[in-house]
Design an enzyme around this catalytic site. Structure first.
Site, PDB file in Angstrom:
ATOM      1  N   PRO A  19       0.783  -1.219   0.000  1.00 39.49           N
ATOM      2  CA  PRO A  19       0.000   0.000   0.000  1.00 39.49           C
ATOM      3  C   PRO A  19       0.824   1.282   0.000  1.00 39.49           C
ATOM      4  O   PRO A  19       1.858   1.369   0.665  1.00 39.49           O
ATOM      5  CB  PRO A  19      -0.819  -0.097   1.292  1.00 39.49           C
ATOM      6  CG  PRO A  19      -0.128  -1.103   2.127  1.00 39.49           C
ATOM      7  CD  PRO A  19       0.507  -2.064   1.175  1.00 39.49           C
ATOM      8  N   ASN A  20       0.336   2.224  -0.762  1.00 36.17           N
ATOM      9  CA  ASN A  20       0.882   3.591  -0.877  1.00 36.17           C
ATOM     10  C   ASN A  20       2.174   3.677  -1.682  1.00 36.17           C
ATOM     11  O   ASN A  20       2.664   4.780  -1.947  1.00 36.17           O
ATOM     12  CB  ASN A  20       1.086   4.223   0.522  1.00 36.17           C
ATOM     13  CG  ASN A  20      -0.212   4.356   1.274  1.00 36.17           C
ATOM     14  OD1 ASN A  20      -1.166   4.921   0.741  1.00 36.17           O
ATOM     15  ND2 ASN A  20      -0.288   3.817   2.483  1.00 36.17           N
ATOM     16  N   ARG A  27       5.170  10.866  -2.597  1.00 36.59           N
ATOM     17  CA  ARG A  27       4.870  10.559  -1.199  1.00 36.59           C
ATOM     18  C   ARG A  27       6.104  10.793  -0.321  1.00 36.59           C
ATOM     19  O   ARG A  27       7.121  10.106  -0.499  1.00 36.59           O
ATOM     20  CB  ARG A  27       4.467   9.084  -1.116  1.00 36.59           C
ATOM     21  CG  ARG A  27       4.273   8.578   0.277  1.00 36.59           C
ATOM     22  CD  ARG A  27       4.207   7.056   0.315  1.00 36.59           C
ATOM     23  NE  ARG A  27       3.946   6.614   1.659  1.00 36.59           N
ATOM     24  CZ  ARG A  27       4.166   5.376   2.099  1.00 36.59           C
ATOM     25  NH1 ARG A  27       4.637   4.453   1.269  1.00 36.59           N
ATOM     26  NH2 ARG A  27       3.929   5.058   3.335  1.00 36.59           N
ATOM     27  N   TYR A  32      11.111   8.645   1.308  1.00 38.66           N
ATOM     28  CA  TYR A  32      11.090   7.539   0.352  1.00 38.66           C
ATOM     29  C   TYR A  32      11.829   7.833  -0.967  1.00 38.66           C
ATOM     30  O   TYR A  32      11.939   6.947  -1.808  1.00 38.66           O
ATOM     31  CB  TYR A  32       9.631   7.145   0.057  1.00 38.66           C
ATOM     32  CG  TYR A  32       8.918   6.639   1.289  1.00 38.66           C
ATOM     33  CD1 TYR A  32       9.319   5.459   1.912  1.00 38.66           C
ATOM     34  CD2 TYR A  32       7.852   7.348   1.857  1.00 38.66           C
ATOM     35  CE1 TYR A  32       8.694   4.993   3.056  1.00 38.66           C
ATOM     36  CE2 TYR A  32       7.206   6.891   2.999  1.00 38.66           C
ATOM     37  CZ  TYR A  32       7.634   5.715   3.592  1.00 38.66           C
ATOM     38  OH  TYR A  32       7.011   5.253   4.722  1.00 38.66           O
ATOM     39  N   ASN A  84       8.142  -5.548  -0.935  1.00 40.12           N
ATOM     40  CA  ASN A  84       8.016  -4.456   0.019  1.00 40.12           C
ATOM     41  C   ASN A  84       6.535  -4.413   0.388  1.00 40.12           C
ATOM     42  O   ASN A  84       5.719  -3.883  -0.362  1.00 40.12           O
ATOM     43  CB  ASN A  84       8.465  -3.122  -0.591  1.00 40.12           C
ATOM     44  CG  ASN A  84       8.403  -1.982   0.421  1.00 40.12           C
ATOM     45  OD1 ASN A  84       7.836  -2.140   1.508  1.00 40.12           O
ATOM     46  ND2 ASN A  84       8.985  -0.845   0.076  1.00 40.12           N
ATOM     47  N   ALA A  87       3.199  -0.936   4.849  1.00 42.47           N
ATOM     48  CA  ALA A  87       2.652  -0.944   6.223  1.00 42.47           C
ATOM     49  C   ALA A  87       2.205  -2.343   6.655  1.00 42.47           C
ATOM     50  O   ALA A  87       2.233  -2.661   7.852  1.00 42.47           O
ATOM     51  CB  ALA A  87       1.494   0.036   6.320  1.00 42.47           C
ATOM     52  N   GLU A 108      13.002  -9.152   1.725  1.00 44.72           N
ATOM     53  CA  GLU A 108      12.146  -8.066   2.214  1.00 44.72           C
ATOM     54  C   GLU A 108      12.878  -6.746   1.984  1.00 44.72           C
ATOM     55  O   GLU A 108      14.019  -6.595   2.407  1.00 44.72           O
ATOM     56  CB  GLU A 108      11.891  -8.301   3.702  1.00 44.72           C
ATOM     57  CG  GLU A 108      11.118  -7.190   4.380  1.00 44.72           C
ATOM     58  CD  GLU A 108      10.933  -7.466   5.885  1.00 44.72           C
ATOM     59  OE1 GLU A 108      11.171  -8.611   6.353  1.00 44.72           O
ATOM     60  OE2 GLU A 108      10.569  -6.504   6.595  1.00 44.72           O
ATOM     61  N   HIS A 110      12.724  -2.441   2.177  1.00 48.84           N
ATOM     62  CA  HIS A 110      12.099  -1.178   2.575  1.00 48.84           C
ATOM     63  C   HIS A 110      12.991  -0.051   2.099  1.00 48.84           C
ATOM     64  O   HIS A 110      14.216  -0.123   2.255  1.00 48.84           O
ATOM     65  CB  HIS A 110      11.952  -1.077   4.098  1.00 48.84           C
ATOM     66  CG  HIS A 110      11.132  -2.192   4.661  1.00 48.84           C
ATOM     67  ND1 HIS A 110       9.766  -2.221   4.562  1.00 48.84           N
ATOM     68  CD2 HIS A 110      11.500  -3.341   5.270  1.00 48.84           C
ATOM     69  CE1 HIS A 110       9.328  -3.337   5.103  1.00 48.84           C
ATOM     70  NE2 HIS A 110      10.356  -4.044   5.533  1.00 48.84           N
ATOM     71  N   ARG A 117      12.988   4.854  12.564  1.00 47.84           N
ATOM     72  CA  ARG A 117      11.691   5.522  12.555  1.00 47.84           C
ATOM     73  C   ARG A 117      10.860   5.119  13.784  1.00 47.84           C
ATOM     74  O   ARG A 117      11.402   4.646  14.765  1.00 47.84           O
ATOM     75  CB  ARG A 117      10.983   5.198  11.236  1.00 47.84           C
ATOM     76  CG  ARG A 117      11.824   5.625  10.015  1.00 47.84           C
ATOM     77  CD  ARG A 117      11.108   5.356   8.720  1.00 47.84           C
ATOM     78  NE  ARG A 117       9.888   6.150   8.620  1.00 47.84           N
ATOM     79  CZ  ARG A 117       8.936   5.921   7.713  1.00 47.84           C
ATOM     80  NH1 ARG A 117       9.075   4.935   6.824  1.00 47.84           N
ATOM     81  NH2 ARG A 117       7.860   6.684   7.677  1.00 47.84           N
TER      82      ARG A 117
HETATM   83  C1  DQA Z   1       8.189   1.079   3.893  1.00 50.72           C
HETATM   84  C2  DQA Z   1       8.269   1.298   5.406  1.00 50.72           C
HETATM   85  C3  DQA Z   1       6.913   1.048   6.060  1.00 50.72           C
HETATM   86  O1  DQA Z   1       7.006   1.262   7.456  1.00 50.72           O
HETATM   87  C4  DQA Z   1       5.878   1.991   5.504  1.00 50.72           C
HETATM   88  O2  DQA Z   1       4.614   1.718   6.050  1.00 50.72           O
HETATM   89  C5  DQA Z   1       5.833   1.998   4.016  1.00 50.72           C
HETATM   90  C6  DQA Z   1       7.083   1.879   3.248  1.00 50.72           C
HETATM   91  C7  DQA Z   1       9.504   1.474   3.186  1.00 50.72           C
HETATM   92  O3  DQA Z   1       9.667   1.097   2.028  1.00 50.72           O
HETATM   93  O4  DQA Z   1      10.333   2.176   3.769  1.00 50.72           O
HETATM   94  O5  DQA Z   1       4.777   2.215   3.423  1.00 50.72           O
HETATM   95  O6  DQA Z   1       7.974  -0.307   3.655  1.00 50.72           O
END
Ligand code: DQA
Length: 157
Positions: A19-20, A27, A32, A84, A87, A108, A110, A117
């Site tokens: 998501p997102n 964003r 990011y 990835n 959240a 995994e 990020h 964070r």
């Molecule tokens: C994320 C880190 C997560 O905590 C966050 O909710 C994201 C992006 C990252 O790529 O840094 O949406 O996975």
């Protein structure tokens, strides 16, 4: 839109983003980075192709769609997953269970350093099962993950 997800086509490597991450580029760029998901995906496709591997990429804002895409890796013949889960990393037992069910090795990723964070980002339901975890390298993290996967699948690692 929900249930509008293209099924996972046959592929060696699946790249799944949660998501997102469709908003990358606009964003919170200070967290990011400035790269869009489209540009990241294009680079990944090109790199995989050059190594003679087929990569399929999907992004979804829905947990259940991520679960379905992971389940589809079996029939797609996928041998490595780069994910990835955004959240959902911090909340989703369903995604962890789906990965365990298909038993495909995964990395995994990020973009941000989740350990620098908020506390709630420090726990991942996935890390324990991951072959590797990459965080804090921005978009480069996806590149590093794919280099590793290529090395593994091409026998140089
Ligand atoms: C994320 C880190 C997560 O905590 C966050 O909710 C994201 C992006 C990252 O790529 O840094 O949406 O996975």
């Amino acid at each position: 839109m929900l249930n509008d997800m293209k099924p996972l086509n046959p592929c060696d490597v699946a790249l799944l983003n949660g998501p997102n991450l469709n908003l990358l580029g606009t964003r919170e760029p200070e967290v990011y980075g400035a790269d869009t998901l489209k540009s990241i995906e294009a680079k990944m496709m090109a790199k995989a192709n050059a190594a003679g591997l087929k990569l399929e990429s999907r992004q979804t804002n829905f947990e259940g769609e991520l679960v379905s895409l992971i389940q589809q890796m079996k029939s797609a013949g996928t041998t490595f997953l780069i994910i990835n889960a955004a959240a959902y990393t911090h909340t989703s037992i369903a995604i962890r269970d789906a990965i365990a069910a298909v038993d495909v090795p995964f990395i995994e990723v990020h973009l941000s350093n989740i350990y620098k964070r908020e506390q709630f980002r420090h726990h991942s339901y996935l890390s324990e099962r991951a072959e590797a975890v990459i965080c804090g390298f921005g978009a480069m993290g996806y590149d590093v993950a794919l280099d590793y996967v290529i090395g593994k699948l091409r026998g140089s690692l």
